[in-house]
Design a protein around this motif. Structure first.
Motif, PDB file in Angstrom:
ATOM      1  N   TYR A  72      -1.201  81.887  -4.582  1.00 37.58           N
ATOM      2  CA  TYR A  72       0.051  82.255  -3.933  1.00 37.58           C
ATOM      3  C   TYR A  72       1.010  81.077  -3.951  1.00 37.58           C
ATOM      4  CZ  TYR A  72      -2.213  86.381  -1.945  1.00 37.58           C
ATOM      5  OH  TYR A  72      -2.861  87.564  -1.773  1.00 37.58           O
ATOM      6  N   ARG A  73       2.271  81.402  -3.948  1.00 35.28           N
ATOM      7  CA  ARG A  73       3.324  80.393  -3.895  1.00 35.28           C
ATOM      8  C   ARG A  73       3.996  80.496  -2.528  1.00 35.28           C
ATOM      9  NH1 ARG A  73       8.820  80.525  -5.335  1.00 35.28           N
ATOM     10  NH2 ARG A  73       9.582  78.444  -5.752  1.00 35.28           N
ATOM     11  N   LEU A  74       4.185  79.382  -1.860  1.00 41.46           N
ATOM     12  CA  LEU A  74       4.826  79.348  -0.559  1.00 41.46           C
ATOM     13  C   LEU A  74       6.332  79.515  -0.712  1.00 41.46           C
ATOM     14  CD1 LEU A  74       4.180  78.882   2.458  1.00 41.46           C
ATOM     15  CD2 LEU A  74       4.678  76.460   2.065  1.00 41.46           C
ATOM     16  N   ARG A 136       3.923  83.843   1.677  1.00 42.90           N
ATOM     17  CA  ARG A 136       3.349  83.466   0.388  1.00 42.90           C
ATOM     18  C   ARG A 136       3.484  84.657  -0.537  1.00 42.90           C
ATOM     19  NH1 ARG A 136      -1.023  78.947   1.006  1.00 42.90           N
ATOM     20  NH2 ARG A 136      -1.189  79.415  -1.158  1.00 42.90           N
ATOM     21  N   VAL A 137       3.860  84.390  -1.751  1.00 43.30           N
ATOM     22  CA  VAL A 137       3.988  85.446  -2.760  1.00 43.30           C
ATOM     23  C   VAL A 137       3.067  85.095  -3.914  1.00 43.30           C
ATOM     24  CG1 VAL A 137       6.331  86.102  -2.147  1.00 43.30           C
ATOM     25  CG2 VAL A 137       5.991  84.291  -3.815  1.00 43.30           C
ATOM     26  N   GLU A 138       2.594  86.114  -4.591  1.00 45.63           N
ATOM     27  CA  GLU A 138       1.713  85.861  -5.712  1.00 45.63           C
ATOM     28  C   GLU A 138       2.461  85.092  -6.792  1.00 45.63           C
ATOM     29  OE1 GLU A 138      -1.316  88.578  -8.055  1.00 45.63           O
ATOM     30  OE2 GLU A 138      -0.802  89.405  -6.084  1.00 45.63           O
ATOM     31  N   LYS A 139       1.793  84.096  -7.340  1.00 49.09           N
ATOM     32  CA  LYS A 139       2.402  83.296  -8.392  1.00 49.09           C
ATOM     33  C   LYS A 139       2.730  84.164  -9.590  1.00 49.09           C
ATOM     34  CE  LYS A 139       0.821  78.612  -7.701  1.00 49.09           C
ATOM     35  NZ  LYS A 139       0.039  77.513  -8.241  1.00 49.09           N
ATOM     36  N   GLU A 140       3.900  83.888 -10.160  1.00 50.94           N
ATOM     37  CA  GLU A 140       4.288  84.596 -11.377  1.00 50.94           C
ATOM     38  C   GLU A 140       3.840  83.771 -12.571  1.00 50.94           C
ATOM     39  OE1 GLU A 140       8.296  84.313 -10.378  1.00 50.94           O
ATOM     40  OE2 GLU A 140       8.155  85.802  -8.802  1.00 50.94           O
ATOM     41  N   ASP A 141       3.325  84.437 -13.587  1.00 56.93           N
ATOM     42  CA  ASP A 141       2.863  83.702 -14.791  1.00 56.93           C
ATOM     43  C   ASP A 141       3.987  83.243 -15.646  1.00 56.93           C
ATOM     44  OD1 ASP A 141       0.175  83.934 -14.141  1.00 56.93           O
ATOM     45  OD2 ASP A 141       0.043  85.925 -15.054  1.00 56.93           O
TER      46      ASP A 141
END
Length: 141
Positions: A72-74, A136-141
């Motif tokens: 996750y990305r903060l 937190r959001v899921e990291k984008e590739d």
């Protein structure tokens, strides 16, 4: 807006506690010369219910805060809180003594604030609940 009337019963101790909070808050408004209106017990209880409902709804917003180690990305929500207060970035920079360029970077989530900057911004914004400040959001590739 259509209102529904409900009746609640509080034991004497709880009622006295609510009453003392309302009286204290009303005195603070006068002493601090704030631009708020005094409240009564009914308005306080209604506001408390609204706050709890917001908190329950925001649990979805804070998804991932308890999933440490996951990808996750903060993200901070300071920009939205700032707009809700009717402030601009320059006002926040002046209140926090943080360079306006750094404020912009933080508010646009290009980089997260250091703990020092986070606390300065958080305090300047009135210490809103952490789950309203961060998610937190899921990291984008």
């Amino acid at each position: 807006m259509d209102y529904k009337k409900i009746t609640i019963f509080l034991n004497e101790n709880l009622y006295q506690e609510v009453l003392s909070i309302v009286e204290y808050r009303n005195k603070r408004i006068i002493v601090d010369n704030e631009d708020k209106k005094a409240t009564n017990v009914e308005e306080f209880v209604t506001g408390s219910v609204i706050q709890v409902l917001k908190w329950l709804k925001s649990e979805e917003l804070s998804a991932g805060l308890d999933d440490l180690g996951k990808p996750y990305r903060l993200r901070n929500h300071f920009k939205e809180i700032l707009k809700g207060k009717g402030w601009n970035q320059k006002m926040l920079a002046e209140k926090t003594n943080i360079d306006p360029g750094n404020i912009s970077i933080i508010l646009n989530n290009r980089s997260q604030a250091s703990l020092d900057y986070f606390l300065r911004i958080w305090i300047a914004l009135g210490c809103p609940p952490i789950n309203e400040c961060l998610s937190r959001v899921e990291k984008e590739d």
